[in-house]
Design an enzyme around this catalytic site. Structure first.
Site, PDB file in Angstrom:
ATOM      1  N   HIS A 464     -14.652  47.473  70.304  1.00  0.00           N
ATOM      2  CA  HIS A 464     -13.288  47.154  69.852  1.00  0.00           C
ATOM      3  C   HIS A 464     -13.320  46.390  68.532  1.00  0.00           C
ATOM      4  CE1 HIS A 464      -8.994  45.928  70.565  1.00  0.00           C
ATOM      5  NE2 HIS A 464      -9.380  44.914  69.812  1.00  0.00           N
ATOM      6  N   GLU A 465     -14.093  45.316  68.500  1.00  0.00           N
ATOM      7  CA  GLU A 465     -14.135  44.509  67.281  1.00  0.00           C
ATOM      8  C   GLU A 465     -14.788  45.271  66.127  1.00  0.00           C
ATOM      9  OE1 GLU A 465     -12.326  42.026  67.132  1.00  0.00           O
ATOM     10  OE2 GLU A 465     -11.989  41.762  69.286  1.00  0.00           O
ATOM     11  N   HIS A 468     -12.169  47.241  64.358  1.00  0.00           N
ATOM     12  CA  HIS A 468     -11.474  46.420  63.356  1.00  0.00           C
ATOM     13  C   HIS A 468     -12.308  46.307  62.084  1.00  0.00           C
ATOM     14  CE1 HIS A 468      -7.989  45.064  65.539  1.00  0.00           C
ATOM     15  NE2 HIS A 468      -8.674  44.428  66.475  1.00  0.00           N
ATOM     16  N   HIS A 471     -12.073  49.208  59.828  1.00  0.00           N
ATOM     17  CA  HIS A 471     -10.797  49.200  59.102  1.00  0.00           C
ATOM     18  C   HIS A 471     -10.928  48.407  57.804  1.00  0.00           C
ATOM     19  CE1 HIS A 471      -6.136  49.119  59.947  1.00  0.00           C
ATOM     20  NE2 HIS A 471      -6.437  49.814  58.873  1.00  0.00           N
TER      21      HIS A 471
END
Length: 675
Positions: A464-465, A468, A471
């Site tokens: 999940h991290e 990010h 991105h």
């Protein structure tokens, strides 16, 4: 001696020279950077030259460059390695930074220049990105009170300053409670605990200066303790401490702080002409209105609650068969759910966890990024702020793309949770500036010489991290204020939640889920059982999340409650929250909502993004597989590289061709057939 924070950095990749920086440098650096920023803003506002995009909007982008650089270093340290001095500095900086922000928003001459450009926008020959930045800049000024005057403008400045101070205090109180609580375990207290958890508890004891194993309030310790400990009394003590964070009385109690924050937010919204803070906050998000958020959450709540109630009955029966009378309590759920998972899916966390080594999961996340986007990761020797931190250079086709830092282990000086941040963001206004991106987690640190082992939930957090981080790494815009994750709050979780899906790809686990001792790959039948159990206990996890999101929404959708705890209970009673499940984040430790403005009225955003991430991953499947090159290119072009340079809904439609409905989310969570 010169202040290293105010000098040019000649370190590799212009990393902060952490070895030269001390806490004594920050106050001088922040004050100097604020003075520089104020002078730059004054030069823009007081200029005799007619306003242009370059001398106003672009000049504003550069005005506080030094301040951003200094604060990037400071808040990295304050969040990951706090001490008394850094906490005091955080409290001191909050009103200074709030005052600076209010000064800019209330600068009539500056806003007049922005307004002139806005009125003349059709004649300025702006690029699409410039037009978007002008729109967002003006909107930000209006929402910060630029159109107010007199008493209202002054009062808004006071409100914002107080909110900043309260957010810092809320966060520091929570960290203090998490840091101070320790439960020592004697030999008789280890019943049911797997060896890997005992070892992690011993390592935590060493870190706390204790002789034996301890349980702390780190999620990677307390959750498995609640899963495996056969000592119901100890589970109750641990769960009670975990849920009481921020509500223990005394100087670290957050309940009055939460009440004041809610009242000030309501006042802020009223000053700006909104009926509620939720209406103000959601105006700029994809959801748009509180009604739209409530509608989504309730569509998910009903099937999730039905599933959770069904599961509660089965777990209660298991508990009664153990000879425990009474009702299933919140400290019982994880224990009996783990037993049920072992029975129904033949999954034993003790057997599973050795296959989920931290180092191998990091390799898996990086390999997926290579296959999807061509990124390559190589360890580099750069200045770092803590011995546990690791660093990689990220390249593509030989081009430097980013520096990626991983800070994975829990420690008493680190705030809880997991997050991604950028010490430096991508932009092209002042050159080809590539980002310095961090992933911060709180995994249990293993004993020296032993590999760090993750739960499957931990591994999902890592992916999940990392989503990010992608991105940020793949951002390709001109202006920093719209780069990377600078997007609508209910869009920012799309890349991160989407990336979690690659952990579920069998070929990824077949390659990287290898045993810590034997090096052998996870047996195929175990992998199949793991993936088949992917939606196990989804009623519980969905209910604890949606309950929190609904409380957050209702806190801000009407008149601020005088007693947030009573109001929280009222909301949960109204939706018939199952008694054996608590909110994922109860009010006194709901840092997402009260440590700052980020997720206030916005905790729902994880689920709003999940509607899209389930649909987005389906695009890969429809195109032929999880590593389809053309779909990955579309994802990068329209979403990952675009930052906030376009409207979030337009970005998603450009990628997928349409907006999705909630059905894919319910199917993905195994709730599509819930009664």
């Amino acid at each position: 001696m010169k202040n290293p924070l105010l000098q040019d950095w000649t370190t590799p990749y212009e990393m902060p020279p952490f070895g030269d920086i001390t806490d004594d440098h920050f106050e001088e650096a922040v004050d100097a950077a604020l003075d520089e920023a104020r002078a730059n803003v004054a030069a823009i506002a007081d200029s005799d030259a007619a306003p242009t995009f370059a001398n106003t909007i672009e000049a504003l982008e550069r005005a506080d460059e030094t301040l951003g650089r200094v604060l990037g270093v400071f808040y990295t340290l304050a969040g990951t390695d706090a001490n008394d001095r850094r906490e005091a500095l955080s409290r001191a900086f909050s009103p200074k930074l709030s005052a600076y922000g209010s000064e800019i928003a209330s600068n009539a001459a500056l806003f007049a220049r922005i307004e002139t450009l806005w009125q003349d926008r059709d004649t300025l020959d702006l690029t699409d990105e410039q037009a978007r930045l002008l729109y967002l800049t003006r909107r930000s000024f209006v929402r910060r009170g630029a159109e107010l005057d007199g008493i209202a403008k002054d009062r808004l400045a006071q409100v914002m300053q107080r909110l900043g101070a309260l957010g810092v205090q809320f966060s520091q109180n929570l960290l203090a409670d998490e840091r101070e609580w320790v439960m020592e375990l004697g030999e008789d207290d280890l019943d049911g605990l797997p060896e890997w958890l005992v070892e992690a508890a011993r390592a935590a004891g060493e870190e706390k200066g204790r002789k034996g194993p301890v349980i702390t309030l780190s999620r990677s310790l307390i959750v498995p303790f609640l899963q495996f400990s056969s000592r119901r009394d100890l589970r109750e003590a641990a769960h009670s401490a975990w849920t009481a964070r921020g509500a223990n009385g005394g100087s670290t109690d957050n309940r009055d702080i939460a009440a004041e924050i809610l009242a000030l937010r309501e006042e802020r919204a009223g000053l700006l002409g909104y009926d509620s803070f939720a209406e103000f906050k959601l105006e700029t998000e994809m959801a748009g209105t509180p009604e739209a958020v409530r509608d989504l959450l309730m569509k998910v709540w009903e099937p999730a609650r039905a599933k959770a109630v069904e599961d509660q009955q089965r777990l209660s029966a298991m508990m009664h068969n153990d000879g425990v009378n009474g009702e299933l309590e919140p400290w019982d759920w994880r224990y009996y759910s783990e037993k049920r998972r072992a029975e129904e899916h033949d999954l034993d966390d003790s057997a599973l966890k050795p296959y989920l080594q931290l180092d191998r999961m990091i390799e898996a996340a990086m390999d997926c990024a290579n296959r999807l986007f061509g990124l390559e990761f190589a360890p580099v020797d750069v200045p770092l702020y803590h011995p546990d931190v690791r660093a990689w250079e990220v390249t593509r086709d030989g081009r430097h793309m980013a520096i990626f830092l991983g800070d994975y282990f829990a420690r008493g000086s680190k705030r809880s949770g997991a997050w991604c941040s950028a010490m430096r963001s991508q932009q092209k206004l002042t050159g080809d500036i590539r980002p310095i991106v961090m992933n911060v987690c709180n995994f249990a640190k293993p004993p020296k010489g032993k590999p760090a082992l993750l739960s499957y939930d931990d591994a999902r957090t890592l992916f999940h991290e990392f989503g990010h981080a992608l991105h940020q790494m793949l951002s390709d815009v001109t202006y920093e204020s719209i780069s990377g994750t600078s997007v609508a709050r209910d869009f920012v979780e799309l890349p991160s939640q989407l990336y979690e899906h690659w952990l579920e790809v069998p070929e990824v686990l077949e390659k990287y889920a290898t045993h810590a001792e034997t090096g052998e790959a996870m047996p195929r039948e175990m992998l199949d059982r793991l993936l088949a159990a992917n939606t196990y206990d989804m009623g519980f996890s969905t209910v604890e999340y949606v309950g929190s999101a609904l409380v957050d929404l209702e806190f801000h959708a009407g008149e601020a409650p005088e007693d947030p705890m009573a109001f929280q209970a009222e909301v949960l009673d109204g939706i018939e929250m199952p008694r054996a499940i608590g909110m994922r984040h109860a009010t006194p430790h709901f840092a997402h909502v009260f440590s700052g403005d980020g997720y206030s009225s916005g905790y729902y955003s994880y689920m709003w993004s999940e509607v899209m991430d389930a649909d987005a991953f389906a695009a890969f499947k429809e195109a032929g597989g999880p590593f389809d090159a053309e779909t990955a290119q579309k994802l990068e072009r329209h979403i990952l590289s675009a930052g906030g340079s376009q409207d979030a809904q337009e970005a998603y439609v450009a990628f997928r061709g349409r907006m999705p409905g909630v059905d894919a989310l319910l199917k993905g969570r195994g709730l599509d057939d819930a009664a």
